[in-house]
Design a protein around this motif. Structure first.
Motif, PDB file in Angstrom:
ATOM      1  N   ASP A 194       0.848  -1.183   0.000  1.00 22.69           N
ATOM      2  CA  ASP A 194       0.000   0.000   0.000  1.00 22.69           C
ATOM      3  C   ASP A 194       0.893   1.246   0.000  1.00 22.69           C
ATOM      4  N   GLU A 195       0.951   1.942  -1.126  1.00 23.66           N
ATOM      5  CA  GLU A 195       1.837   3.098  -1.244  1.00 23.66           C
ATOM      6  C   GLU A 195       1.421   4.249  -0.329  1.00 23.66           C
ATOM      7  N   ARG A 196       0.204   4.245   0.197  1.00 27.78           N
ATOM      8  CA  ARG A 196      -0.227   5.292   1.121  1.00 27.78           C
ATOM      9  C   ARG A 196       0.522   5.233   2.441  1.00 27.78           C
ATOM     10  N   SER A 210       7.840   0.762  -1.627  1.00 23.78           N
ATOM     11  CA  SER A 210       6.974  -0.296  -2.154  1.00 23.78           C
ATOM     12  C   SER A 210       7.833  -1.453  -2.651  1.00 23.78           C
ATOM     13  N   PRO A 211       7.224  -2.604  -2.973  1.00 27.06           N
ATOM     14  CA  PRO A 211       8.015  -3.732  -3.480  1.00 27.06           C
ATOM     15  C   PRO A 211       8.808  -3.403  -4.744  1.00 27.06           C
ATOM     16  N   SER A 213      10.517  -0.835  -5.306  1.00 26.69           N
ATOM     17  CA  SER A 213      11.776  -0.184  -4.930  1.00 26.69           C
ATOM     18  C   SER A 213      12.682  -1.089  -4.111  1.00 26.69           C
ATOM     19  N   LEU A 214      12.339  -2.366  -3.999  1.00 27.68           N
ATOM     20  CA  LEU A 214      13.100  -3.283  -3.159  1.00 27.68           C
ATOM     21  C   LEU A 214      14.569  -3.393  -3.561  1.00 27.68           C
ATOM     22  N   PRO A 215      14.910  -3.519  -4.862  1.00 31.19           N
ATOM     23  CA  PRO A 215      16.339  -3.633  -5.206  1.00 31.19           C
ATOM     24  C   PRO A 215      17.176  -2.467  -4.687  1.00 31.19           C
ATOM     25  N   SER A 216      16.696  -1.240  -4.869  1.00 34.56           N
ATOM     26  CA  SER A 216      17.459  -0.088  -4.395  1.00 34.56           C
ATOM     27  C   SER A 216      17.524  -0.053  -2.875  1.00 34.56           C
ATOM     28  N   LEU A 217      16.452  -0.429  -2.194  1.00 39.12           N
ATOM     29  CA  LEU A 217      16.454  -0.440  -0.728  1.00 39.12           C
ATOM     30  C   LEU A 217      17.440  -1.468  -0.188  1.00 39.12           C
ATOM     31  N   MET A 218      17.519  -2.630  -0.826  1.00 38.06           N
ATOM     32  CA  MET A 218      18.450  -3.656  -0.367  1.00 38.06           C
ATOM     33  C   MET A 218      19.890  -3.183  -0.530  1.00 38.06           C
ATOM     34  N   ALA A 219      20.163  -2.461  -1.608  1.00 42.83           N
ATOM     35  CA  ALA A 219      21.524  -1.977  -1.836  1.00 42.83           C
ATOM     36  C   ALA A 219      21.872  -0.825  -0.896  1.00 42.83           C
ATOM     37  N   ILE A 220      20.967   0.125  -0.729  1.00 36.20           N
ATOM     38  CA  ILE A 220      21.242   1.310   0.091  1.00 36.20           C
ATOM     39  C   ILE A 220      21.427   0.940   1.558  1.00 36.20           C
ATOM     40  N   HIS A 221      20.571   0.066   2.073  1.00 32.30           N
ATOM     41  CA  HIS A 221      20.578  -0.241   3.506  1.00 32.30           C
ATOM     42  C   HIS A 221      21.365  -1.515   3.841  1.00 32.30           C
ATOM     43  N   ARG A 222      22.059  -2.075   2.864  1.00 29.90           N
ATOM     44  CA  ARG A 222      22.901  -3.265   3.085  1.00 29.90           C
ATOM     45  C   ARG A 222      22.097  -4.382   3.782  1.00 29.90           C
ATOM     46  N   ILE A 223      20.961  -4.694   3.188  1.00 33.38           N
ATOM     47  CA  ILE A 223      20.048  -5.681   3.771  1.00 33.38           C
ATOM     48  C   ILE A 223      20.632  -7.087   3.609  1.00 33.38           C
ATOM     49  N   LEU A 233       1.043 -12.809  -0.128  1.00 27.90           N
ATOM     50  CA  LEU A 233       1.311 -11.488  -0.682  1.00 27.90           C
ATOM     51  C   LEU A 233       1.358 -11.563  -2.198  1.00 27.90           C
ATOM     52  N   ASN A 234       0.771 -10.588  -2.864  1.00 25.76           N
ATOM     53  CA  ASN A 234       0.768 -10.581  -4.326  1.00 25.76           C
ATOM     54  C   ASN A 234       2.167 -10.403  -4.905  1.00 25.76           C
ATOM     55  N   CYS A 235       3.033  -9.742  -4.147  1.00 24.48           N
ATOM     56  CA  CYS A 235       4.366  -9.437  -4.650  1.00 24.48           C
ATOM     57  C   CYS A 235       5.389 -10.491  -4.273  1.00 24.48           C
ATOM     58  N   ALA A 236       4.968 -11.622  -3.690  1.00 24.15           N
ATOM     59  CA  ALA A 236       5.919 -12.588  -3.141  1.00 24.15           C
ATOM     60  C   ALA A 236       6.889 -13.115  -4.193  1.00 24.15           C
ATOM     61  N   ALA A 237       6.371 -13.510  -5.363  1.00 22.22           N
ATOM     62  CA  ALA A 237       7.240 -14.090  -6.392  1.00 22.22           C
ATOM     63  C   ALA A 237       8.296 -13.093  -6.849  1.00 22.22           C
ATOM     64  N   GLN A 238       7.885 -11.831  -7.063  1.00 22.03           N
ATOM     65  CA  GLN A 238       8.846 -10.814  -7.510  1.00 22.03           C
ATOM     66  C   GLN A 238       9.860 -10.505  -6.420  1.00 22.03           C
ATOM     67  N   VAL A 239       9.426 -10.480  -5.177  1.00 25.00           N
ATOM     68  CA  VAL A 239      10.351 -10.226  -4.071  1.00 25.00           C
ATOM     69  C   VAL A 239      11.407 -11.318  -4.000  1.00 25.00           C
ATOM     70  N   ILE A 240      10.981 -12.564  -4.171  1.00 25.47           N
ATOM     71  CA  ILE A 240      11.921 -13.683  -4.120  1.00 25.47           C
ATOM     72  C   ILE A 240      12.938 -13.572  -5.246  1.00 25.47           C
ATOM     73  N   ARG A 241      12.477 -13.199  -6.451  1.00 32.35           N
ATOM     74  CA  ARG A 241      13.411 -13.055  -7.567  1.00 32.35           C
ATOM     75  C   ARG A 241      14.413 -11.928  -7.305  1.00 32.35           C
ATOM     76  N   ASP A 242      13.930 -10.776  -6.823  1.00 38.74           N
ATOM     77  CA  ASP A 242      14.821  -9.646  -6.562  1.00 38.74           C
ATOM     78  C   ASP A 242      15.841  -9.997  -5.488  1.00 38.74           C
ATOM     79  N   ALA A 243      15.374 -10.633  -4.414  1.00 40.97           N
ATOM     80  CA  ALA A 243      16.295 -10.996  -3.339  1.00 40.97           C
ATOM     81  C   ALA A 243      17.315 -12.017  -3.808  1.00 40.97           C
TER      82      ALA A 243
END
Length: 638
Positions: A194-196, A210-211, A213-223, A233-243
């Protein structure tokens, strides 16, 4: 990344040191009762001091000590009787604080009633009793919170991986609190669908994006860890691929709703959608030509209980077919398939339990139902197993195909499509050789049938199918569930991959083409290294290859090739009306093929040795070279 075993060892030594400094008897329940009694006394003194501006009149001091003794006795006694000491102080939270207030309130009410109704008791201002309650709750809660903070300080791991939590508004707060209580991760921030919510804080942690922006967040915050809060979650598959692309672990933290509704089970599972590679993303939509071809037709599916055959049955049942005949020798598989699709539509679905090697059963089935389209998925396909059962491979893959082809011609079946494999190209195994022989048989029947009958013959050839029985995916997943190692046969081995729905769409599309023994295949992109595929599955399971799960090379098995081909170098390959589907033009069948096939079947039926079967397969024009056969003498003999 820090050395986790070393950091845990440091943490253990730290815990032992603090355990020696702070005796355990301090946290015993009797000590807690004494602390609450002392707190009640301090609360009463402070209540009087506040009421009289820290100048307690001498005549009120005797009253203070009287009511102090009453409070010292009643406060811990009431908590003890109401089971207030059954809640552990080291996990004290807001709910425990509320219960503490509810258990303390009756004492104050009782004291107020005594002060009001009973004459002769020492005089005490009503405000003192009310102040005493508030001060007692503050001091008692402070004791419990101090106990919790001390426990967290002692048992907090020295190393905690930096984590992002991804979820919805309803699951993020629960996930933050859970990870905070288990103290195994350092929550850097939150990601919401939810972008709100972006920019606000939930449970003291900021929603960073939001999901997408996950790649940039993982790089910036050294996740180091990504936590999925919720199993749907609707974004689960994409999150798994990005991670996975960042080599970051993924953990799933199910919500209470997921658990109660059965959406999460006690096992590590991955869906085939999550394993889909770039070469095979998505499912091809049903082509209008396929719908038109199958509409109103009687369709026979052999091997309907298998992974490919059952998906064929499901997709065909969704078309406007007149009748669907499901043939398999495994009654349990047919029973399960009928339960899946039999009640989902009004089509007439007929289960047939039988073996395609049975001549009378095959002819009876064709005579009874007169299928317009036959989709032949029945086969023995396990390479190492067929190396030890050569006769069965020939009888099932070759003789069974011949029985179906002959019945299709005899009973004027319009189309017969045989499912083949990329292992049929320059075969090195008995399974691949028998499938290539079956392709040649289909081609030969198509040539004989060209002028006299209307049956169109075709073969469909594809590589490894994700999720099919015997494929590497279920094997890898079972090995991951047991903690590894994941076994591969060779570091350089490659294979083509596709999903079961894609493979079935190819079969249905090939059935619509007016073929005379040609072979159809799907553009599956470049072959994938098995070791890379194994690493991908391990990462998708939220683990790190070589660290959480080892990969072990065990050596190639009998009949296996390092690399598969979809067609020979000199093959004539053309496009078709279906995007991504290619046609390999069949060469004229060998003139001696009928005699060679008859000799092969006789040898299999009389159960000759595996070496003899391999020699007969080598005599066929299929480019088969078995490891156990001396090729030079055979070449001279031929």
């Amino acid at each position: 990344m820090a050395d986790i075993p070393l950091m845990k060892a440091v943490t253990d030594r730290k815990r032992e040191r603090y355990a020696n400094i702070i005796p355990r008897w301090i946290f015993h329940r009797n000590i807690q009762i004494l602390l609450d009694a002392l707190t009640a006394a301090i609360a009463m003194i402070h209540a009087y001091a506040l009421r009289f501006d820290f100048q307690i009149p001498p005549k009120m001091q005797l009253s203070m000590w009287t009511w102090l003794c009453v409070g010292v006795f009643l406060r811990p006694s009431t908590l003890l009787l109401t089971r207030g000491y059954r809640s552990t102080w080291r996990f004290f939270d807001v709910r425990d604080g509320l219960y503490l207030g509810l258990r303390s309130l009756p004492v104050t009410i009782a004291l107020l009633l005594v002060r009001w109704l009973v004459s002769g008791v020492p005089v005490v201002p009503y405000s003192v009793l009310i102040l005493e309650l508030g001060i007692f709750l503050v001091f008692a809660s402070t004791l419990r919170i101090t106990r919790r903070l001390a426990h967290e300080a002692i048992y907090r791991p020295s190393y905690r991986p930096r984590a992002l939590i991804i979820g919805s508004e309803t699951t993020l707060a629960t996930a933050v609190n859970h990870l905070h209580s288990c103290k195994e991760a350092q929550v850097i921030g939150l990601v919401s669908e939810d972008e709100r919510l972006i920019g606000i804080q939930i449970a003291g942690r900021p929603v960073l994006g939001s999901p997408e922006s996950l790649p940039s967040l993982m790089a910036i915050h050294r996740i180091e860890v990504v936590v999925l809060s919720g199993a749907n979650l609707n974004c689960a598959a994409q999150v798994i691929r990005d991670a996975t692309d960042f080599d970051i672990q993924v953990r799933i933290l199910p919500s209470g709703n997921d658990l109660m509704q059965g959406k999460v089970r006690v096992s590590r599972t991955l869906s085939i959608d999550q394993l889909a590679l770039k070469n095979c993303e998505g499912v091809i939509e049903t082509h209008p030509a396929v719908v038109g071809c199958f509409s109103g037709q009687t369709v026979l599916v052999t091997g309907a209980g298998g992974s490919i055959g059952s998906e064929i049955a499901r997709q065909v049942s969704a078309l406007n077919v007149g009748r669907l005949v499901l043939l398999d020798q495994d009654e349990n598989s047919i029973f399960e398939l009928m339960n899946q699709i039999g009640s989902q539509n009004n089509k007439k679905i007929v289960p047939i339990v039988g073996n395609i090697r049975d001549h009378e059963m095959v002819r009876r089935t064709f005579d009874r139902f007169h299928p317009d389209i036959a989709l032949h998925a029945a086969a023995y396909k396990h390479v190492p197993m067929m190396e030890e059962n050569c006769c069965e491979a020939v009888l099932n893959n070759v003789a069974g195909t011949r029985e179906l082809a002959d019945a299709a011609i005899e009973f004027d079946c319009q189309r017969l499509v045989m499912i083949s494999t990329d292992k049929a190209v320059r075969p090195s195994s008995v399974m691949g050789a028998t499938k290539r022989t079956a392709e040649m048989l289909i081609q030969q029947r198509a040539e004989e049938n060209n002028q006299h009958h209307k049956t169109h013959f075709a073969c469909v050839r594809f590589g490894n199918v994700l999720g099919s029985r015997g494929s590497v995916v279920p094997i890898f997943l079972r090995q991951i569930e047991t903690g590894g190692p994941v076994t591969i046969t060779h570091e350089e081995m490659t294979r083509y991959f596709m999903t079961i729905p894609q493979a079935v769409q190819l079969v249905l599309q090939a059935a619509t083409l007016a073929s005379r023994g040609d072979i159809y295949l799907l553009d599956m992109g470049d072959p994938i290294k098995i070791i890379d595929f194994a690493k991908r599955i391990i990462r998708l399971a939220g683990l790190i290859p070589g660290k959480d799960i080892d990969i072990k090379v065990v050596g190639t098995r009998p009949g296996e090739k390092l690399h598969e081909q979809l067609w020979k170098e000199d093959a004539l390959v053309t496009t078709t009306q279906f995007r991504g589907v290619f046609q390999v033009k069949a060469n004229p069948a060998h003139t001696d093929l009928p005699q060679l096939l008859a000799a092969l079947e006789r040898a299999a039926r009389t159960r000759q040795s595996d070496t003899a079967i391999q020699q007969l397969l080598h005599n066929l024009p299929i480019d088969y070279v078995p490891e156990s056969v001396d090729v030079a003498p055979l070449a001279i003999a031929n």
